[in-house]
Design an enzyme around this catalytic site. Sequence first.
Site, PDB file in Angstrom:
ATOM      1  N   GLY A   8      -7.369  60.068  68.552  1.00 60.44           N
ATOM      2  CA  GLY A   8      -6.439  60.098  67.613  1.00 60.44           C
ATOM      3  C   GLY A   8      -7.041  61.194  66.471  1.00 60.44           C
ATOM      4  O   GLY A   8      -6.707  60.878  65.201  1.00 60.44           O
ATOM      5  N   VAL A  68      -2.845  53.526  64.126  1.00 61.37           N
ATOM      6  CA  VAL A  68      -1.516  54.213  64.279  1.00 61.37           C
ATOM      7  C   VAL A  68      -1.771  55.619  65.001  1.00 61.37           C
ATOM      8  O   VAL A  68      -1.184  56.015  65.560  1.00 61.37           O
ATOM      9  CB  VAL A  68      -0.957  54.408  63.208  1.00 61.37           C
ATOM     10  CG1 VAL A  68      -1.567  55.167  61.918  1.00 61.37           C
ATOM     11  CG2 VAL A  68       0.713  55.167  63.236  1.00 61.37           C
ATOM     12  N   CYS A  74     -21.858  58.135  66.512  1.00 61.25           N
ATOM     13  CA  CYS A  74     -20.996  57.553  67.144  1.00 61.25           C
ATOM     14  C   CYS A  74     -20.102  58.135  68.095  1.00 61.25           C
ATOM     15  O   CYS A  74     -19.781  57.993  69.360  1.00 61.25           O
ATOM     16  CB  CYS A  74     -20.190  56.427  66.054  1.00 61.25           C
ATOM     17  SG  CYS A  74     -18.903  55.520  67.019  1.00 61.25           S
ATOM     18  N   CYS A 120     -18.350  52.902  61.481  1.00 62.42           N
ATOM     19  CA  CYS A 120     -17.791  53.150  62.813  1.00 62.42           C
ATOM     20  C   CYS A 120     -17.731  51.747  63.936  1.00 62.42           C
ATOM     21  O   CYS A 120     -18.886  51.389  63.920  1.00 62.42           O
ATOM     22  CB  CYS A 120     -18.422  54.488  63.671  1.00 62.42           C
ATOM     23  SG  CYS A 120     -17.588  54.849  65.164  1.00 62.42           S
TER      24      CYS A 120
END
Length: 373
Positions: free
Chosen positions: A127, A17, A103, A199
């Site tokens: 995000g 999201v 990462c 990750c």
Amino acid sequence: MSSPRTQRVVVGLSGGVDSAVAAWLLKQQGYDVVGLFMKNWEDDDDSEYCSSRQDWLDAASVADVIGIDVEHVNFAAEYKDRVFAEFLREYAAGRTPNPDVLCNAEIKFKAFLDHALRLGAEKIATGHYARVREAGGRFELLKGVDPAKDQSYFLHRLTQAQLARTLFPLGGLTKVEVRRIAAEIGLPNAAKKDSTGICFIGERPFREFLNRYLSHAPGDIVDDRGRTLGRHVGLSFYTLGQRQGLGIGGVKERGAPRGGGAHAPWFVARKDLERNRLVVVQGHDHPWLLSTALEATDASWVAGVPPAPGRYAAKTRYRQADAACAFTPGGASAFTLRFDAAQWAVTPGQSAVLYDGDVCLGGGVIERAGDAR
């Protein structure tokens, strides 16, 4: 500087999201937005723990609702070489690395950025809950305004060149606001659970996962008096401060070490690599779990140079309040922190990240912890 309407921004769409709302916000601001879905793990990808197929379908659905193109790109080889190999080396050495930090530095803001530039992007966006501020031609990394979601800790290795090309649309929002926006605009993943696993590898039984890649030699679990309490399955599978999964409950008959009751929980305090022993102590506030200083190496500074010696705040793990400290730079990308108050379970391999108020200055990898002398 070109106006937003002529600037192409490539957004990393994960299927979650946060990245979806980030892409929508940029589109609303008039940018030419393109989505990029990164597949960075291929081993057992069809398992219940790491199905990138569903994430890709979610990312494609989001792109369709927002009205942007999305490209699927495979960085699995880069991830394995630059991130996962180092992750395993650190664990094999008895340390506890933070793969999300590496990462971000090597994949999300290097391989991804390079690919985005080839697509004609002027900026990339993610995000993450963080902010970028330009001041006098230099770029600063700032905490996100939502203290519960701030992710600057994981981004502290970003450089001036990377920050100059990066937008963090969610930096000024709270998670509650992001969820509300997602629901209001009808995003198909508005209620999707946040990812909390390694990750790009996902959420899975961690010991079972590492067992595939690391050799392990069982050994004794001993307390601070040297008494044997049980057996460990391999030092790589434990981290300092760990309480669960030790398998040494019900040891009342052994007596209670000083500072803890007979039923006080046990915590991992040290790894004796030489003798292959896992040292545990009883009680959360046992002295062996507390450190007033640390030494860090492999430092990376947002400004490109270390800050001046002096008083700052630092985090030695994610979800931790800033701790007041004195910073002393050292040679060869090293530094020392001395804390006003003892810090709990400072763990070699994790990141020590330095702050000046809301400004994230950078940090390094914890080499050792102890008492300030």
